[in-house]
Write a protein that holds these residues in place. Structure first.
Motif, PDB file in Angstrom:
ATOM      1  N   UNK A  12       0.830  -1.197   0.000  1.00  0.00           N
ATOM      2  CA  UNK A  12       0.000   0.000   0.000  1.00  0.00           C
ATOM      3  C   UNK A  12       0.869   1.252   0.000  1.00  0.00           C
ATOM      4  N   UNK A  13       1.967   1.205   0.756  1.00  0.00           N
ATOM      5  CA  UNK A  13       2.903   2.332   0.768  1.00  0.00           C
ATOM      6  C   UNK A  13       3.526   2.513  -0.609  1.00  0.00           C
ATOM      7  N   UNK A  14       3.924   1.402  -1.243  1.00  0.00           N
ATOM      8  CA  UNK A  14       4.538   1.480  -2.563  1.00  0.00           C
ATOM      9  C   UNK A  14       3.606   2.085  -3.585  1.00  0.00           C
ATOM     10  N   UNK A  15       2.312   1.801  -3.464  1.00  0.00           N
ATOM     11  CA  UNK A  15       1.357   2.436  -4.366  1.00  0.00           C
ATOM     12  C   UNK A  15       1.125   3.892  -3.989  1.00  0.00           C
ATOM     13  N   UNK A  16       0.919   4.141  -2.702  1.00  0.00           N
ATOM     14  CA  UNK A  16       0.521   5.476  -2.279  1.00  0.00           C
ATOM     15  C   UNK A  16       1.576   6.541  -2.466  1.00  0.00           C
ATOM     16  N   UNK A  17       2.860   6.194  -2.378  1.00  0.00           N
ATOM     17  CA  UNK A  17       3.918   7.197  -2.390  1.00  0.00           C
ATOM     18  C   UNK A  17       3.902   8.039  -3.659  1.00  0.00           C
ATOM     19  N   UNK A  18       3.502   7.455  -4.779  1.00  0.00           N
ATOM     20  CA  UNK A  18       3.456   8.220  -6.017  1.00  0.00           C
ATOM     21  C   UNK A  18       2.442   9.341  -5.984  1.00  0.00           C
ATOM     22  N   UNK A  19       1.412   9.202  -5.140  1.00  0.00           N
ATOM     23  CA  UNK A  19       0.383  10.232  -5.049  1.00  0.00           C
ATOM     24  C   UNK A  19       0.906  11.508  -4.404  1.00  0.00           C
ATOM     25  N   UNK A  20       2.036  11.432  -3.686  1.00  0.00           N
ATOM     26  CA  UNK A  20       2.654  12.661  -3.192  1.00  0.00           C
ATOM     27  C   UNK A  20       2.991  13.574  -4.374  1.00  0.00           C
ATOM     28  N   UNK A  21       3.545  12.969  -5.431  1.00  0.00           N
ATOM     29  CA  UNK A  21       3.891  13.751  -6.612  1.00  0.00           C
ATOM     30  C   UNK A  21       2.681  14.321  -7.327  1.00  0.00           C
ATOM     31  N   UNK A  22       1.633  13.506  -7.488  1.00  0.00           N
ATOM     32  CA  UNK A  22       0.439  14.027  -8.163  1.00  0.00           C
ATOM     33  C   UNK A  22      -0.227  15.105  -7.322  1.00  0.00           C
ATOM     34  N   UNK A  23      -0.135  14.992  -5.986  1.00  0.00           N
ATOM     35  CA  UNK A  23      -0.674  16.034  -5.121  1.00  0.00           C
ATOM     36  C   UNK A  23       0.089  17.337  -5.267  1.00  0.00           C
ATOM     37  N   UNK A  24       1.416  17.239  -5.345  1.00  0.00           N
ATOM     38  CA  UNK A  24       2.235  18.443  -5.522  1.00  0.00           C
ATOM     39  C   UNK A  24       1.891  19.144  -6.830  1.00  0.00           C
ATOM     40  N   UNK A  25       1.871  18.381  -7.926  1.00  0.00           N
ATOM     41  CA  UNK A  25       1.630  19.019  -9.216  1.00  0.00           C
ATOM     42  C   UNK A  25       0.178  19.472  -9.352  1.00  0.00           C
ATOM     43  N   UNK A  26      -0.729  18.789  -8.686  1.00  0.00           N
ATOM     44  CA  UNK A  26      -2.122  19.201  -8.760  1.00  0.00           C
ATOM     45  C   UNK A  26      -2.385  20.527  -8.086  1.00  0.00           C
ATOM     46  N   UNK A  27      -1.530  20.909  -7.121  1.00  0.00           N
ATOM     47  CA  UNK A  27      -1.789  22.102  -6.314  1.00  0.00           C
ATOM     48  C   UNK A  27      -0.821  23.240  -6.614  1.00  0.00           C
ATOM     49  N   UNK A  28       0.468  22.951  -6.732  1.00  0.00           N
ATOM     50  CA  UNK A  28       1.467  24.021  -6.807  1.00  0.00           C
ATOM     51  C   UNK A  28       1.213  25.014  -7.956  1.00  0.00           C
ATOM     52  N   UNK A  29       0.983  24.552  -9.205  1.00  0.00           N
ATOM     53  CA  UNK A  29       0.720  25.545 -10.254  1.00  0.00           C
ATOM     54  C   UNK A  29      -0.544  26.365  -9.998  1.00  0.00           C
ATOM     55  N   UNK A  30      -1.599  25.714  -9.499  1.00  0.00           N
ATOM     56  CA  UNK A  30      -2.835  26.439  -9.236  1.00  0.00           C
ATOM     57  C   UNK A  30      -2.688  27.460  -8.127  1.00  0.00           C
ATOM     58  N   UNK A  31      -1.847  27.160  -7.151  1.00  0.00           N
ATOM     59  CA  UNK A  31      -1.652  28.065  -6.025  1.00  0.00           C
ATOM     60  C   UNK A  31      -0.688  29.197  -6.364  1.00  0.00           C
ATOM     61  N   UNK A  32       0.371  28.907  -7.112  1.00  0.00           N
ATOM     62  CA  UNK A  32       1.487  29.839  -7.239  1.00  0.00           C
ATOM     63  C   UNK A  32       1.663  30.465  -8.611  1.00  0.00           C
ATOM     64  N   UNK A  33       1.244  29.764  -9.665  1.00  0.00           N
ATOM     65  CA  UNK A  33       1.640  30.202 -11.001  1.00  0.00           C
ATOM     66  C   UNK A  33       0.948  31.494 -11.427  1.00  0.00           C
ATOM     67  N   UNK A  34      -0.319  31.668 -11.104  1.00  0.00           N
ATOM     68  CA  UNK A  34      -1.009  32.896 -11.486  1.00  0.00           C
ATOM     69  C   UNK A  34      -0.385  34.096 -10.788  1.00  0.00           C
ATOM     70  N   UNK A  35      -0.134  33.981  -9.497  1.00  0.00           N
ATOM     71  CA  UNK A  35       0.499  35.076  -8.748  1.00  0.00           C
ATOM     72  C   UNK A  35       1.905  35.341  -9.281  1.00  0.00           C
ATOM     73  N   UNK A  36       2.634  34.283  -9.604  1.00  0.00           N
ATOM     74  CA  UNK A  36       3.985  34.418 -10.170  1.00  0.00           C
ATOM     75  C   UNK A  36       3.946  35.213 -11.475  1.00  0.00           C
ATOM     76  N   UNK A  37       2.964  34.940 -12.304  1.00  0.00           N
ATOM     77  CA  UNK A  37       2.855  35.635 -13.581  1.00  0.00           C
ATOM     78  C   UNK A  37       2.461  37.101 -13.399  1.00  0.00           C
ATOM     79  N   UNK A  38       1.447  37.364 -12.557  1.00  0.00           N
ATOM     80  CA  UNK A  38       0.922  38.727 -12.459  1.00  0.00           C
ATOM     81  C   UNK A  38       1.759  39.630 -11.564  1.00  0.00           C
TER      82      UNK A  38
END
Length: 446
Positions: A12-38
């Motif tokens: 279960x850990x071996x499967x779940x660990x990859x979701x850390x990456x999808x969580x990061x990419x799912x949130x970081x651009x939405x949280x930071x990229x618009x402010x970074x641009x403007x």
């Protein structure tokens, strides 16, 4: 699929660990990229919104094709490793490059192109990774356990993106240098967790059907699953609501609370309770059923988001309401995905194909499209309310209308979108009577 034995935690850990990456990419651009641009690169809000939306529109279009390709790979090789590995290798490099825009004259083009490539790499990893819980076990409770582990690890990724990323930017002094450091650090974390996820899922045998299906045939076979599409429609509105709120957090922190550094604090206040709330929602689901808990979370999220609007004058009040939103968000991370998982698995009896790749491709397209529209919708709110972009060295004062718009856009608008999904959740309950997903035992994580 594996047999009927309980899944060991190491798997279960071996499967779940990859979701850390999808969580990061799912949130970081939405949280930071618009402010970074403007506010760092000085890109006008309307153009910044377009730059964020177009790559995600592309991502939305290719997700079903990636899902069908993952199913074809699984039929031929009994694994989904190749696409996972392609995404794991390319995505960290592209994420770091996203915040390394060169001269202001080409910053907009650079960001748009790199974001498109990074979103494509994310899709290559996300879609097959989302498909795997359908195949980890013949037992519904073990599939639920895998999904629960994925939800927890995804929340950890969200915590890294929302808590660590703004902190890194601030620590490095903000501006282009701060965002470059943040991109490099998060890129390294992405590389570690995504590659660990590839290695940790090689044990999962994938058998989506007796023969490989092309994209058109896969979609034709899937279209009869009405509960899946009703649930997906509800999730589109819910993800859009969360994405709009996410895009507005840095603006609310900087312009209404007076401290951009509170972006991390607000995010921590939301995500930490959501980690703790996952087992609580599981217990409530066993007692009251999945759909009732799902509805409670949707209504709770909407009410608390609306309450943020008048509470913006109090940091303590904002953090308390944000924590409540985090509790509701935990259910919105867990329960829709759990219900989709069982509607996908149940479809095997109807069609003879599990098609987890095709279904998750469609679900990923819906999520990606909604995540893409979130910053774009919020950027439109900024543009309409008269928000003035600026670079980091030359900030400008905002009008009262702009301040009202940026706050309403990340509080009242998400509340309306979330509550608009309630009729669809009720419709899902009507179209899936007696199905495993809507009974307490079927959605309980073992």
């Amino acid at each position: 699929m594996t047999g009927g034995a309980p899944l060991p935690r190491r798997r279960l850990f071996g499967y779940g660990i990859g979701a850390v990456g999808t969580g990061i990419f799912g949130v970081a651009p939405g949280l930071l990229l618009l402010y970074y641009l403007t506010d760092v690169l000085g890109v006008p809000a309307a153009l910044a919104g377009v730059l964020l939306v177009l790559p995600k529109v592309w991502d939305t279009l290719i997700s079903p094709a990636v899902g069908a390709a993952s199913d074809r790979e699984a039929v031929r090789t009994a694994r989904r490793t190749r696409l996972l590995l392609a995404g794991a290798v390319s995505q960290p490099v592209l994420f770091a490059a996203l915040f390394l825009a060169p001269s202001p004259g080409v910053a907009a083009v650079w960001t748009g192109v790199v974001f498109l490539l990074a979103a494509t790499a994310n899709t290559c990893y996300l879609v097959p990774h989302m498909a795997l819980p359908v195949e980890v076990s013949d037992r519904p409770d073990q599939r639920r356990r895998a999904m629960a582990w994925r939800a927890v690890f995804s929340t950890v990724g969200i915590l890294v993106a929302g808590g660590l990323a703004p902190l890194l930017v601030e620590t490095a002094g903000g501006g282009r240098g701060g965002y470059a450091l943040m991109g490099a650090v998060l890129g390294a974390i992405l590389a570690a967790v995504l590659l660990a996820g590839v290695a940790g899922t090689r044990w999962i045998p994938s058998r989506p059907g007796p023969r490989p299906l092309g994209l058109v045939a896969a979609l034709r076979t899937a279209r009869g699953n009405r509960p899946f599409f009703v649930l997906t429609a509800a999730n589109i509105l819910q993800v859009l609501a969360a994405a709009v709120m996410l895009a507005g957090v840095p603006y609310a922190a900087a312009y209404r609370l007076g401290d951009y550094g509170l972006t991390s604090v607000m995010f921590m206040a939301m995500v930490v309770p959501s980690v703790v709330a996952v087992p609580v929602w599981q217990a409530l689901t066993r007692r009251y059923g999945a759909v009732r808990c799902y509805l409670a979370a949707v209504v709770g999220f909407g009410a608390l988001a609306a309450a943020l609007y008048p509470a913006i004058t109090s940091v303590a009040g904002v953090l308390a309401l944000t924590a409540g939103i985090g509790v509701c968000y935990a259910a919105l991370q867990l329960l829709p995905q759990s219900l989709v998982l069982e509607t996908t698995h149940a479809d095997r009896e109807r069609t003879g194909h599990t098609q987890s790749g095709a279904f998750t491709g469609i679900a990923a397209a819906a999520d990606t499209g909604s995540l893409a529209l979130g910053p774009g919708v919020y950027a439109l709110v900024l543009a309409v309310s008269g928000f003035r972009s600026s670079d980091f060295e030359h900030p400008v004062a905002q009008s009262g209308t702009a301040l009202t718009g940026l706050l309403a856009g990340c509080t009242l608008l998400p509340a309306l979108l979330m509550l608009a999904s309630v009729p669809l959740v009720l419709a899902f309950r009507r179209v899936s009577p007696g199905a495993a997903p809507v009974t307490p035992d079927a959605v309980a994580a073992g």
